[in-house]
Scaffold this active site. Structure first.
Site, PDB file in Angstrom:
ATOM      1  N   TYR A 129       0.854  -1.187   0.000  1.00 18.96           N
ATOM      2  CA  TYR A 129       0.000   0.000   0.000  1.00 18.96           C
ATOM      3  C   TYR A 129       0.892   1.240   0.000  1.00 18.96           C
ATOM      4  CZ  TYR A 129      -3.598   3.377   0.735  1.00 18.96           C
ATOM      5  OH  TYR A 129      -4.445   4.448   0.538  1.00 18.96           O
ATOM      6  N   GLN A 191     -10.673   0.207   1.203  1.00 12.04           N
ATOM      7  CA  GLN A 191     -11.150  -0.614   0.083  1.00 12.04           C
ATOM      8  C   GLN A 191      -9.987  -1.304  -0.644  1.00 12.04           C
ATOM      9  OE1 GLN A 191     -11.716   2.566   0.574  1.00 12.04           O
ATOM     10  NE2 GLN A 191     -11.327   3.833  -1.225  1.00 12.04           N
ATOM     11  N   ASN A 214      -3.156   6.131   6.251  1.00 15.01           N
ATOM     12  CA  ASN A 214      -3.891   6.891   7.272  1.00 15.01           C
ATOM     13  C   ASN A 214      -4.690   5.920   8.162  1.00 15.01           C
ATOM     14  OD1 ASN A 214      -6.126   6.190   5.810  1.00 15.01           O
ATOM     15  ND2 ASN A 214      -6.546   8.234   5.029  1.00 15.01           N
ATOM     16  N   SER A 237       3.225   9.992  11.238  1.00 19.16           N
ATOM     17  CA  SER A 237       4.658  10.149  11.518  1.00 19.16           C
ATOM     18  C   SER A 237       4.933  10.819  12.866  1.00 19.16           C
ATOM     19  CB  SER A 237       5.289  10.986  10.423  1.00 19.16           C
ATOM     20  OG  SER A 237       4.981  10.425   9.189  1.00 19.16           O
ATOM     21  N   GLN A 259       8.332  16.489  10.122  1.00 24.87           N
ATOM     22  CA  GLN A 259       7.356  15.412  10.349  1.00 24.87           C
ATOM     23  C   GLN A 259       5.965  15.958  10.632  1.00 24.87           C
ATOM     24  OE1 GLN A 259       8.401  12.088   9.552  1.00 24.87           O
ATOM     25  NE2 GLN A 259       9.748  13.689   8.793  1.00 24.87           N
ATOM     26  N   HIS A 262       3.404  16.047   7.770  1.00 22.11           N
ATOM     27  CA  HIS A 262       2.798  14.845   7.178  1.00 22.11           C
ATOM     28  C   HIS A 262       1.292  14.789   7.380  1.00 22.11           C
ATOM     29  CE1 HIS A 262       5.858  12.293   5.489  1.00 22.11           C
ATOM     30  NE2 HIS A 262       6.660  12.521   6.513  1.00 22.11           N
ATOM     31  N   GLU A 327       8.896   7.083  16.694  1.00 17.82           N
ATOM     32  CA  GLU A 327       9.284   6.500  15.401  1.00 17.82           C
ATOM     33  C   GLU A 327      10.696   6.972  15.009  1.00 17.82           C
ATOM     34  OE1 GLU A 327       7.142   8.181  12.143  1.00 17.82           O
ATOM     35  OE2 GLU A 327       7.560   6.478  10.831  1.00 17.82           O
ATOM     36  N   HIS A 328      10.900   8.296  15.039  1.00 19.28           N
ATOM     37  CA  HIS A 328      12.231   8.852  14.736  1.00 19.28           C
ATOM     38  C   HIS A 328      12.764   9.567  15.970  1.00 19.28           C
ATOM     39  CE1 HIS A 328       9.918   9.143  10.899  1.00 19.28           C
ATOM     40  NE2 HIS A 328      10.969   8.464  10.479  1.00 19.28           N
ATOM     41  N   ASP A 361      14.358   9.496   5.477  1.00 17.01           N
ATOM     42  CA  ASP A 361      13.121   9.335   4.707  1.00 17.01           C
ATOM     43  C   ASP A 361      13.403   9.028   3.239  1.00 17.01           C
ATOM     44  OD1 ASP A 361      11.360   9.722   6.743  1.00 17.01           O
ATOM     45  OD2 ASP A 361      10.875  11.805   6.265  1.00 17.01           O
ATOM     46  N   GLU A 415       3.526 -37.575  28.197  1.00 13.23           N
ATOM     47  CA  GLU A 415       2.469 -36.640  27.790  1.00 13.23           C
ATOM     48  C   GLU A 415       1.167 -37.375  27.512  1.00 13.23           C
ATOM     49  OE1 GLU A 415       3.630 -34.070  24.553  1.00 13.23           O
ATOM     50  OE2 GLU A 415       4.627 -32.701  25.936  1.00 13.23           O
ATOM     51  N   HIS A 420       2.179 -40.900  19.356  1.00 10.35           N
ATOM     52  CA  HIS A 420       3.492 -40.295  19.124  1.00 10.35           C
ATOM     53  C   HIS A 420       4.587 -41.315  19.466  1.00 10.35           C
ATOM     54  CE1 HIS A 420       1.220 -36.587  19.120  1.00 10.35           C
ATOM     55  NE2 HIS A 420       2.304 -35.871  18.868  1.00 10.35           N
TER      56      HIS A 420
HETATM   57  N1  LIG Z   1       5.341   5.507   8.495  1.00 11.85           N
HETATM   58  C1  LIG Z   1       5.661   5.715   7.229  1.00 11.85           C
HETATM   59  O1  LIG Z   1       6.595   5.175   6.722  1.00 11.85           O
HETATM   60  C2  LIG Z   1       4.850   6.642   6.424  1.00 11.85           C
HETATM   61  C3  LIG Z   1       5.255   6.972   5.118  1.00 11.85           C
HETATM   62  C4  LIG Z   1       4.450   7.812   4.391  1.00 11.85           C
HETATM   63  C5  LIG Z   1       3.276   8.284   4.965  1.00 11.85           C
HETATM   64  N2  LIG Z   1       2.956   7.946   6.227  1.00 11.85           N
HETATM   65  C6  LIG Z   1       1.706   8.352   6.853  1.00 11.85           C
HETATM   66  O2  LIG Z   1       0.676   7.805   6.042  1.00 11.85           O
HETATM   67  C7  LIG Z   1      -0.453   8.633   6.125  1.00 11.85           C
HETATM   68  C8  LIG Z   1      -0.963   8.912   4.720  1.00 11.85           C
HETATM   69  O3  LIG Z   1      -2.279   9.336   4.795  1.00 11.85           O
HETATM   70  P1  LIG Z   1      -3.038   9.985   3.577  1.00 11.85           P
HETATM   71  O4  LIG Z   1      -4.393  10.315   4.054  1.00 11.85           O
HETATM   72  O5  LIG Z   1      -2.189  11.051   2.988  1.00 11.85           O
HETATM   73  O6  LIG Z   1      -3.101   8.853   2.453  1.00 11.85           O
HETATM   74  P2  LIG Z   1      -3.734   7.379   2.421  1.00 11.85           P
HETATM   75  O7  LIG Z   1      -3.447   6.875   1.048  1.00 11.85           O
HETATM   76  O8  LIG Z   1      -3.265   6.575   3.550  1.00 11.85           O
HETATM   77  O9  LIG Z   1      -5.294   7.594   2.582  1.00 11.85           O
HETATM   78  C9  LIG Z   1      -6.098   8.064   1.553  1.00 11.85           C
HETATM   79  C10 LIG Z   1      -7.324   7.198   1.459  1.00 11.85           C
HETATM   80  O10 LIG Z   1      -8.079   7.294   2.656  1.00 11.85           O
HETATM   81  C11 LIG Z   1      -9.428   7.001   2.379  1.00 11.85           C
HETATM   82  N3  LIG Z   1     -10.310   7.936   3.070  1.00 11.85           N
HETATM   83  C12 LIG Z   1     -10.150   9.261   3.232  1.00 11.85           C
HETATM   84  N4  LIG Z   1     -11.208   9.776   3.881  1.00 11.85           N
HETATM   85  C13 LIG Z   1     -12.061   8.749   4.131  1.00 11.85           C
HETATM   86  C14 LIG Z   1     -13.341   8.659   4.770  1.00 11.85           C
HETATM   87  N5  LIG Z   1     -13.932   9.702   5.281  1.00 11.85           N
HETATM   88  N6  LIG Z   1     -13.928   7.443   4.844  1.00 11.85           N
HETATM   89  C15 LIG Z   1     -13.322   6.342   4.339  1.00 11.85           C
HETATM   90  N7  LIG Z   1     -12.114   6.392   3.711  1.00 11.85           N
HETATM   91  C16 LIG Z   1     -11.501   7.578   3.610  1.00 11.85           C
HETATM   92  C17 LIG Z   1      -9.612   7.168   0.903  1.00 11.85           C
HETATM   93  O11 LIG Z   1      -9.968   5.955   0.353  1.00 11.85           O
HETATM   94  C18 LIG Z   1      -8.261   7.597   0.359  1.00 11.85           C
HETATM   95  O12 LIG Z   1      -7.948   6.901  -0.810  1.00 11.85           O
HETATM   96  C19 LIG Z   1      -0.015   9.879   6.892  1.00 11.85           C
HETATM   97  O13 LIG Z   1      -0.471   9.747   8.211  1.00 11.85           O
HETATM   98  C20 LIG Z   1       1.501   9.843   6.866  1.00 11.85           C
HETATM   99  O14 LIG Z   1       2.086  10.410   8.007  1.00 11.85           O
HETATM  100  C21 LIG Z   1       3.696   7.118   6.964  1.00 11.85           C
HETATM  101  N1  LIG Z   2       8.610  10.312   7.460  1.00 16.56           N
HETATM  102  C1  LIG Z   2       7.748   9.317   6.852  1.00 16.56           C
HETATM  103  C2  LIG Z   2       7.686   8.131   7.779  1.00 16.56           C
HETATM  104  O1  LIG Z   2       7.205   8.494   9.010  1.00 16.56           O
HETATM  105  C3  LIG Z   2       8.229   8.822   5.522  1.00 16.56           C
HETATM  106  C4  LIG Z   2       8.297   9.837   4.445  1.00 16.56           C
HETATM  107  C5  LIG Z   2       8.083   9.659   3.126  1.00 16.56           C
HETATM  108  N2  LIG Z   2       8.301  10.830   2.504  1.00 16.56           N
HETATM  109  C6  LIG Z   2       8.660  11.692   3.396  1.00 16.56           C
HETATM  110  N3  LIG Z   2       8.640  11.119   4.584  1.00 16.56           N
HETATM  111 ZN   LIG Z   3       8.753  12.169   6.422  1.00 11.30          ZN
END
Ligand SMILES: NC(=O)c1ccc[n+]([C@@H]2O[C@H](COP(=O)([O-])OP(=O)(O)OC[C@H]3O[C@@H](n4cnc5c(N)ncnc54)[C@H](O)[C@@H]3O)[C@@H](O)[C@H]2O)c1
Ligand SMILES: N[C@H](CO)Cc1c[nH]c[nH+]1
Ligand SMILES: [Zn+2]
Length: 432
Positions: A129, A191, A214, A237, A259, A262, A327-328, A361, A415, A420
């Site tokens: 994903y 989905q 998310n 993040s 961070q 994000h 995380e970081h 990153d 046992e 066995h």
């Molecule tokens: N830990 C990591 O390595 C890392 C890396 C990149 C991003 N992140 C994190 O990932 C997250 C990305 O989130 P994002 O929202 O930008 O993208 P995402 O792709 O995770 O979510 C988008 C999807 O959420 C769904 N959505 C949105 N609103 C909705 C609702 N009301 N009901 C049902 N589904 C809904 C939709 O289907 C949409 O396609 C951020 O929190 C970011 O900090 C973490």
């Molecule tokens: N900091 C995120 C992980 O927590 C990863 C990322 C992707 N692009 C930028 N930052």
């Molecule tokens: Zn980042």
């Protein structure tokens, strides 16, 4: 940013507040996610397309869900060639780092006729994903796909949400091609996770789903766990900076904001032994935020989960950092390596003033998919290990079994498991 002295009660409040971001606390979203998963499980593609229309405002159907080679070619035309070069260099660094994590099958054989070992097998299929709601993440494509390739996974199906025109950001497609993804689908949120877990007419089921996202994505992964495997749940993040009076306040502020931008649920925390630094960082945060493009998200995340905490000494600072298990973790102190040895819990540790978090990153090589929400207490960064499984190997010759078979029979009888015991004893019937 709010500034406070680090006291016991405050520490507890902060920890509670941070834990509120945990997927376990999101009952409100759970119902919506359960409905989406059930919808895709029962109505497959038609539900997937319906949710894509509802949540991503994109018209996708069976002919357009899978990204075509022409779309990938177009992406290469759209993207700045210098960015392609950076993606390639970064991919090289990530590959080199993850090659060192590779585990190999091993076999130990003894002259008595005993062979014991461990066979390492890559997973057959993995769903990756890639988030695409509030920002596009070509770097996350590399971080999730390259360890899978290093492990030897054959089928890598990637999903990421399309924009309202049904398109995927060109950088994401280029990164996918460079990393070696085998299939790319335009689907996001819960989905997409449901489709990867249960399969639809367009997307074949996978064995394991990895990748951050998310709250909808995180909860969906949690819900399908058991039906398929998942990596740890990487949520919004987090950054925690440990700094003393030697730290540069502009660097600290810039790193916190890296961070915070994000997500509104991201967290950015400074723990410092210097009151002066605390106030300087707060000023720099305001100055930077005023000119940064994602100031709205930044302001919300700082209001929700941003803290500058003044500790009485470095021991107290380290103890709190270990409890938060960020995380970081950046260490910007006089002797960062000495302090690092005292860190028990952190996803990735960045040492010294030139090791700012985005280096990890994008570029250095270690994985940026890291444990969040305090799970660094027991989870590790995404790695090649996430894409393999192991089988134990056991082989005894008659000569090796004969001297020990009576012990095994005795153990089995103790046992109460006589079948066995029999399965061992039957091989030595003439000696009974
Ligand atoms: N830990 C990591 O390595 C890392 C890396 C990149 C991003 N992140 C994190 O990932 C997250 C990305 O989130 P994002 O929202 O930008 O993208 P995402 O792709 O995770 O979510 C988008 C999807 O959420 C769904 N959505 C949105 N609103 C909705 C609702 N009301 N009901 C049902 N589904 C809904 C939709 O289907 C949409 O396609 C951020 O929190 C970011 O900090 C973490
Ligand atoms: N900091 C995120 C992980 O927590 C990863 C990322 C992707 N692009 C930028 N930052
Ligand atoms: Zn980042």
């Amino acid at each position: 940013m709010r500034i406070a002295r680090l006291e016991k009660e405050l520490k507890e409040d902060i920890l509670k507040n941070l834990l509120k971001r945990s997927p376990n606390q999101y009952e409100a979203y759970e119902k919506a996610v359960a409905e989406i998963i059930e919808g895709v499980k029962t109505r497959k593609d038609s539900a997937l397309f319906e949710y894509t229309k509802r949540f991503d405002r994109a018209e996708i159907d069976k002919d357009t869900i899978r990204v075509t080679p022409e779309e990938i070619e177009e992406a290469y035309r759209l993207i700045d060639p210098e960015v392609v070069q950076v993606i390639r260099k970064s991919a090289e660094n990530i590959r080199a780092y993850h090659e060192k994590q590779k585990q190999y099958s091993w076999f130990d054989s003894e002259p008595s006729g005993i062979i014991l070992g461990q066979k390492v097998t890559p997973l057959a299929s993995v769903g990756v994903y890639v988030p695409g709601g509030k920002a596009a993440y070509p770097s996350s494509v590399l971080m999730n796909v390259i360890p899978a390739k290093v492990a030897g996974v054959k089928r890598i199906a990637m999903t990421t949400p399309p924009d309202s025109e049904g398109k995927i950001y060109a950088g994401t497609l280029v990164a996918a091609k460079e990393a070696g993804v085998t299939e790319i689908y335009k689907a996001g949120g819960a989905q997409a996770i449901a489709a990867l877990a249960h399969g639809t007419e367009s997307i074949k089921k996978v064995d394991k789903i990895v990748g951050p996202g998310n709250i909808y994505v995180a909860l969906a992964k949690k819900a399908v766990y058991g039906h398929v495997s998942i990596d740890s749940i990487a949520g919004p993040s987090e950054i925690l900076v440990l700094a003393d009076e030697t730290a540069n306040p502009r660097y600290v502020a810039a790193d916190l904001l890296s961070q915070a931008e994000h997500d509104e649920l991201a967290s950015a925390i400074l723990i410092t032994t210097s009151e002066k630094l605390a106030y300087q960082v707060s000023e720099e945060v305001d100055k930077f935020t005023a000119v940064l493009s994602r100031k709205e998200i930044i302001n919300k995340s700082l209001d929700n989960y941003g803290y500058i905490l003044i500790a009485s000494n470095l021991e107290e600072a380290v103890e709190t950092a270990n409890e938060i298990a960020s995380e970081h973790l950046e260490i910007l102190t006089r002797d960062p390596f000495a302090l690092m040895t005292k860190i028990q819990n952190a996803g990735a540790i960045f040492l010294g003033e030139y090791s700012s978090e985005p280096l990890g990153d994008y570029y250095a090589g270690p994985n940026h998919v890291l444990p969040t929400n305090g799970t660094a207490k027991f989870f590790s960064p995404l790695s090649v290990d996430d894409y393999i499984k192991k089988s134990s190997i056991i082989s005894y010759s008659r000569e090796a079994l004969e001297p020990v078979y009576k012990d095994i029979v005795r153990f089995a009888r103790a046992e109460g498991l006589t079948a066995h015991a029999n399965s061992i004893a039957v091989r030595f019937e003439e000696e009974e």
